[in-house]
Scaffold this active site. Structure first.
Site, PDB file in Angstrom:
ATOM      1  N   GLN A 172      -7.668  14.705   3.570  1.00 44.16           N
ATOM      2  CA  GLN A 172      -7.042  13.858   2.564  1.00 44.16           C
ATOM      3  C   GLN A 172      -7.900  13.752   1.311  1.00 44.16           C
ATOM      4  O   GLN A 172      -9.075  13.383   1.394  1.00 44.16           O
ATOM      5  CB  GLN A 172      -6.824  12.454   3.122  1.00 44.16           C
ATOM      6  CG  GLN A 172      -6.233  11.507   2.100  1.00 44.16           C
ATOM      7  CD  GLN A 172      -5.637  10.280   2.756  1.00 44.16           C
ATOM      8  OE1 GLN A 172      -6.337   9.325   3.069  1.00 44.16           O
ATOM      9  NE2 GLN A 172      -4.345  10.314   2.999  1.00 44.16           N
TER      10      GLN A 172
ATOM     11  N   HIS B 229     -11.688  12.407   1.112  1.00 42.63           N
ATOM     12  CA  HIS B 229     -11.838  11.049   1.606  1.00 42.63           C
ATOM     13  C   HIS B 229     -11.754  10.952   3.120  1.00 42.63           C
ATOM     14  O   HIS B 229     -12.492  10.211   3.740  1.00 42.63           O
ATOM     15  CB  HIS B 229     -10.720  10.206   0.979  1.00 42.63           C
ATOM     16  CG  HIS B 229     -10.733   8.757   1.352  1.00 42.63           C
ATOM     17  ND1 HIS B 229     -11.832   7.959   1.124  1.00 42.63           N
ATOM     18  CD2 HIS B 229      -9.791   7.957   1.906  1.00 42.63           C
ATOM     19  CE1 HIS B 229     -11.560   6.720   1.538  1.00 42.63           C
ATOM     20  NE2 HIS B 229     -10.338   6.699   2.031  1.00 42.63           N
TER      21      HIS B 229
ATOM     22  N   ARG C  38      -2.628  10.935   6.128  1.00 43.06           N
ATOM     23  CA  ARG C  38      -2.748   9.554   6.605  1.00 43.06           C
ATOM     24  C   ARG C  38      -2.280   8.574   5.543  1.00 43.06           C
ATOM     25  O   ARG C  38      -2.524   8.769   4.358  1.00 43.06           O
ATOM     26  CB  ARG C  38      -4.208   9.252   6.953  1.00 43.06           C
ATOM     27  CG  ARG C  38      -4.468   7.813   7.294  1.00 43.06           C
ATOM     28  CD  ARG C  38      -5.882   7.567   7.764  1.00 43.06           C
ATOM     29  NE  ARG C  38      -6.907   7.663   6.734  1.00 43.06           N
ATOM     30  CZ  ARG C  38      -7.129   6.749   5.802  1.00 43.06           C
ATOM     31  NH1 ARG C  38      -6.363   5.678   5.736  1.00 43.06           N
ATOM     32  NH2 ARG C  38      -8.101   6.907   4.919  1.00 43.06           N
TER      33      ARG C  38
ATOM     34  N   LEU D  57     -15.286   5.613  -4.163  1.00 42.66           N
ATOM     35  CA  LEU D  57     -13.884   5.247  -3.950  1.00 42.66           C
ATOM     36  C   LEU D  57     -13.448   4.033  -4.775  1.00 42.66           C
ATOM     37  O   LEU D  57     -14.161   3.051  -4.891  1.00 42.66           O
ATOM     38  CB  LEU D  57     -13.702   4.924  -2.457  1.00 42.66           C
ATOM     39  CG  LEU D  57     -12.342   4.377  -2.006  1.00 42.66           C
ATOM     40  CD1 LEU D  57     -11.271   5.446  -2.106  1.00 42.66           C
ATOM     41  CD2 LEU D  57     -12.424   3.856  -0.583  1.00 42.66           C
TER      42      LEU D  57
ATOM     43  N   PHE E  45       0.854  -1.190   0.000  1.00 42.34           N
ATOM     44  CA  PHE E  45       0.000   0.000   0.000  1.00 42.34           C
ATOM     45  C   PHE E  45       0.885   1.234   0.000  1.00 42.34           C
ATOM     46  O   PHE E  45       2.048   1.168   0.397  1.00 42.34           O
ATOM     47  CB  PHE E  45      -0.908   0.000   1.233  1.00 42.34           C
ATOM     48  CG  PHE E  45      -2.379   0.019   0.901  1.00 42.34           C
ATOM     49  CD1 PHE E  45      -3.019  -1.146   0.518  1.00 42.34           C
ATOM     50  CD2 PHE E  45      -3.114   1.195   0.960  1.00 42.34           C
ATOM     51  CE1 PHE E  45      -4.367  -1.135   0.208  1.00 42.34           C
ATOM     52  CE2 PHE E  45      -4.463   1.215   0.664  1.00 42.34           C
ATOM     53  CZ  PHE E  45      -5.108   0.043   0.286  1.00 42.34           C
TER      54      PHE E  45
ATOM     55  N   HIS F  29      -8.263  11.504  -1.692  1.00 38.27           N
ATOM     56  CA  HIS F  29      -7.850  10.181  -2.175  1.00 38.27           C
ATOM     57  C   HIS F  29      -7.625  10.288  -3.673  1.00 38.27           C
ATOM     58  O   HIS F  29      -8.458  10.854  -4.384  1.00 38.27           O
ATOM     59  CB  HIS F  29      -8.949   9.149  -1.871  1.00 38.27           C
ATOM     60  CG  HIS F  29      -8.484   7.735  -2.027  1.00 38.27           C
ATOM     61  ND1 HIS F  29      -8.165   7.189  -3.244  1.00 38.27           N
ATOM     62  CD2 HIS F  29      -8.273   6.758  -1.113  1.00 38.27           C
ATOM     63  CE1 HIS F  29      -7.778   5.934  -3.071  1.00 38.27           C
ATOM     64  NE2 HIS F  29      -7.827   5.650  -1.789  1.00 38.27           N
TER      65      HIS F  29
ATOM     66  N   GLU G 149      -6.847   2.124  -3.131  1.00 39.89           N
ATOM     67  CA  GLU G 149      -5.416   2.175  -3.425  1.00 39.89           C
ATOM     68  C   GLU G 149      -4.867   0.762  -3.604  1.00 39.89           C
ATOM     69  O   GLU G 149      -3.808   0.567  -4.207  1.00 39.89           O
ATOM     70  CB  GLU G 149      -4.738   2.857  -2.223  1.00 39.89           C
ATOM     71  CG  GLU G 149      -3.297   3.171  -2.383  1.00 39.89           C
ATOM     72  CD  GLU G 149      -2.806   4.013  -1.199  1.00 39.89           C
ATOM     73  OE1 GLU G 149      -3.479   4.987  -0.838  1.00 39.89           O
ATOM     74  OE2 GLU G 149      -1.763   3.674  -0.642  1.00 39.89           O
TER      75      GLU G 149
END
Lengths: 589, 231
Positions: free
Chosen positions: A241, A354, A399, A253, A118, A243, A256
């Site tokens: 954040q 996000h 994050r 979404l 990730f 995304h 990732e």
């Protein structure tokens, strides 16, 4: 008289962190009420996809020190290092527990939990080798986790108050201790006081302040509004954040984990542009880095599609086997929301709001803290906050993916443990409620019910979301920020004049939406004021006029107060619990 | 598009009624939920549940032109110009499209929806091979939207006695989990003319499941296990 119901503890919110805390409390045989605006398995944790971080080292060498380093670096050195160490050291414990509870993790051939790479998670303190640290249940990790936690709460006989909305904190005027909340039972429209010796907020994020968001309708910052109205501060609210991969136009979404499995981003020239921005980690750089790169590509005319307003996420080269097995939910979403079958076609994506890194200031035991006298972090008695609504701060200015689910488990559990400890060491009876308990809430409801005309909730809400999108997005410009502050202040006044046509007591969703808007506007105000004041770029705050990080002046947490939009600051905890400080460095991937 | 929506507010209405809405939809409105949100912007008293708007939270199950589904993943382009929306059938209506799901969750809870394993937990994860884990696919993904149970005639008839497709799918999810040790207790709990055997393989559940799951297949697996146990 507003009816009063008494409990030992009250948990507000039944997502991942609220239910993890509730489990701790229920197992301790306390009388607990868990309020939720929605049935627990409908909470937004359900939408988390890619995984939960834990250095199990099932596929690559790994340990909590490396995880901690990545998290500190990912936070752009704004994260509190004591809290980050605490979280990373408890990761294996809470993830293994979750497996024992029945979480349907994917498996490796040897029977252990499947882990994927990730963004920003590396081996050996930021080397070019990625760590496989994200424990996954296909691309439905949040769904699997939320249902598992609900199931364990069923087993533990947790008492849920389903479709109840908490409205305001009740404070003891003597010392500011929290002694309960007011709450609306949605089905009957009745207002009630829930009295408790401890109140734990787990109300999640507030991504609905933006126009383009991955967040659910329910993510309206209710806990943030409650805290702000009670005169307590909100921390680091400028850090939101984006995304990198929300479906263009829809906001939904795309994990990732797609890039973790080997997918990558392309501009209109078919170029894998992340190689220019992050030569080592490429598409698995930290989310703030990737979102800025995508926005730059689009701004400089290399966006895709008729309007050049998105980039493409390519994953067909992974093959149908990997896509159907590891990313089945993504395929479903792409086909439904982008008319693209990723087995053949790339998915059009744009950076989409996000996650809220800021929130209610707490220590790593979940206790809410606020400046008082000489201390910047005095404990607010009786009040706890965990999960996305809290700012511990483990995420700092940005994050890392998969650290949010971990945050929910570690701090949900820690907050529950601390609440139990506090109740046991101070076995006092319930305090008397203040004479005017619930009065401010009743006044808010009375205004809404009495208003015969005014601003439509949906109009103010849409203006608020458009304002935030236009004035405080991936890149921030001084002019936009100044104007944004003024606009949100105006919106704050309009919120005082909202009107609902529906006056029914029974399941009045118009009333709920009007009350949610009051929380959203506090969140937006905190965000704009804090962002405008922070004269540097760090993590998710990228200012055109101050493009560099400024550790000398700005290595500090923002605290925003509703009253007069006052700002205060407090130092970052640079000292971890047992290891050496991780010194700020230039952050490259 | 034209929406005809079931309306009922027990405070105001002596009986349920239908109300028409003309909703102008544009290219940004992909899903039926987008149209419902627009209808609510016209008339804020229109009440329905919604949350994730991507088909994973299970809030916005409704009956769409006679068939249960999630409004948020039902494409407008695939619907006729005129759509009639009713609450899920077979459950008490609280207001408009909002139903009382107490009975549905009661049945879910009745199958003990949690892994039962009395061995002391190991220090690390319990092991499970990829093949063993695969048995949970098609089961654990249930979002508890109730589209299936509320389309099942057997459940309409005996919602208090028949567990229903959603609950039975989850019953099998735990039977199929190699970490669970309570298969025999679970089978005892279902060996009953109503709880399990009211399923007459009508298969409406399979037809409507918005996640493409197959409760009938899971129910047949449970029946097979009971037969095997008997011989």
């Amino acid at each position: 008289m507003i009816p009063v119901r008494r409990f030992d503890a009250i948990v507000v919110g039944a997502g991942g962190s609220g239910m993890r805390a509730a489990l701790e409390l229920a197992r301790a045989n306390l009388k607990v009420a868990v309020l939720s605006k929605v049935f627990p398995t409908r909470s937004h944790t359900v939408a988390a996809q890619g995984g939960i971080a834990a250095p199990l080292a099932n596929s690559t060498e790994d340990n909590w020190h490396w995880h901690m380093y990545d998290t500190v670096k990912g936070s752009d050195y704004l994260g509190d290092q004591d809290a980050i160490e605490y979280m990373c050291r408890r990761a294996i414990e809470v993830v293994v527990e979750l497996e024992h509870m029945g979480m349907p993790f994917d498996r490796l051939e040897n029977g252990k939990i499947y882990q994927r790479p990730f963004g920003g998670h590396t081996q050996d303190y930021g080397s070019a080798k990625m760590a496989m640290r994200a424990c996954a249940a296909a691309d439905r990790t949040g769904h699997a986790m939320l249902h598992t936690l609900y199931q364990q709460n069923v087993r533990a006989n947790t008492q849920f108050l389903v479709e109840w909305m908490a409205l305001d904190l009740i404070l003891d005027p003597q010392d500011g201790a929290v002694v309960g909340v007011t709450a609306l039972e949605m089905e009957t429209g009745e207002l009630c006081i829930l009295q408790g010796k401890g109140v734990l907020l787990a109300t999640g994020g507030a991504g609905r302040i933006y126009w383009a968001t991955t967040n659910a309708f329910i993510n309206t910052g209710d806990g943030l509004g409650m805290v702000a109205r009670a005169g307590l501060p909100l921390e680091d609210m400028e850090f939101w954040q984006f995304h990198p991969t929300g479906v263009a136009g829809a906001g939904v979404l795309i994990t990732e984990g797609v890039r973790g499995e080997g997918g990558y981003l392309l501009n209109k020239n078919g170029e894998r542009f992340m190689e220019r921005y992050a030569p080592n980690a490429k598409d698995l750089a930290s989310r703030d880095v990737v979102s800025r790169a995508m926005t730059t590509e689009i701004k400089e005319g290399r966006g895709c599609g008729e309007h050049g307003d998105h980039v493409l996420l390519k994953l067909d080269h992974l093959g149908p086997e990997v896509i159907m097995h590891r990313l089945p939910g993504i395929r479903e979403i792409a086909m439904k929301f982008a008319n693209a079958d990723p087995i053949r076609d790339p998915i059009p994506v744009v950076p989409t709001v996000h996650y809220q890194m800021g929130g209610i200031p707490t220590n790593y035991m979940g206790q809410v803290v606020a400046p008082e006298g000489a201390s910047k972090e005095a404990i607010v008695p009786g009040l706890y906050a965990v999960g996305e609504c809290a700012c511990v701060s483990v995420h700092g200015a940005n994050r890392l993916g998969t650290n949010s689910l971990l945050d929910l488990l570690v701090f949900g559990k820690a907050g529950g443990e601390q609440l139990i400890k506090d109740l046991r060491t101070q076995p006092t009876p319930h305090r008397n409620l203040p004479k005017d308990a619930g009065e401010p809430t009743r006044a808010r409801l009375a205004r809404l019910d009495g208003a015969k005309s005014g601003e439509r909730v949906v109009d103010v809400l849409n203006d608020l979301r458009r304002t935030m999108q236009a004035h405080c997005a991936v890149f921030r410009f001084p002019d936009d920020l100044h104007k944004g502050v003024e606009k949100v202040k105006e919106l704050g006044e309009r919120v005082q004049r909202t009107f609902i046509g529906d006056k029914s007591k029974v399941y009045n969703t118009a009333r709920v939406e009007a009350l949610e808007l009051e929380n959203l506007v506090e969140t937006a105000m905190a965000t704009m004021i804090s962002a405008e004041a922070r004269k540097e770029s760090r993590g998710a705050q990228a200012r055109a006029d101050f493009p560099e990080r400024d550790d000398k002046n700005w290595m500090k947490h923002t605290l925003w107060y509703k009253e007069g939009n006052r700002l205060d600051y407090k130092p970052v905890h640079l000292r971890p619990l047992t290891v050496q400080t991780m010194e700020p460095k230039v952050r490259t991937y | 598009m034209k929406l005809t929506i079931y309306r009922y507010d027990p405070e105001k209405d002596a009986a349920p009624r239908y109300q028409d809405y003309d909703v102008p939809v544009d290219s940004h409105d992909r899903m039926l939920l987008d149209a419902l949100v627009k209808a609510k912007a016209q008339d804020d008293s229109l009440s329905f549940r919604r949350s994730c708007r991507e088909g994973v939270c299970g809030s916005d199950a409704v009956n769409i032109n006679g068939k249960n589904g999630l409004a948020c993943i039902t494409k407008i382009a695939e619907l006729p110009e005129h759509v009639t929306i009713r609450p899920l059938p077979g459950l008490p209506v609280i207001r408009d499209l909002i139903v009382d799901m107490t009975q549905f969750f009661k049945q879910y809870h009745s199958i003990k929806p949690y892994v039962m394993n009395s061995d002391p937990p190991p220090e690390r994860e319990r092991l499970q091979s990829p093949e063993e884990r695969e048995h949970l696919d098609g089961l654990y993904e249930c979002i508890l939207c109730a589209c299936c149970s509320t389309s099942c005639p057997s459940w309409w008839w005996n919602p208090d006695k028949f567990v229903g497709p959603a609950g039975l799918l989850q019953a099998y999810r735990f039977i199929a989990d190699t970490r669970d040790q309570a298969t025999s207790e679970r089978l005892d709990n279902l060996e009953d003319p109503y709880r399990l055997f009211r399923c007459h393989t009508i298969m409406n559940c399979v037809d409507v499941c918005p996640k493409g799951l197959n409760p009938t297949k899971a129910i047949n697996h449970i029946k097979e296990l009971l037969v095997k146990r008997a011989v």
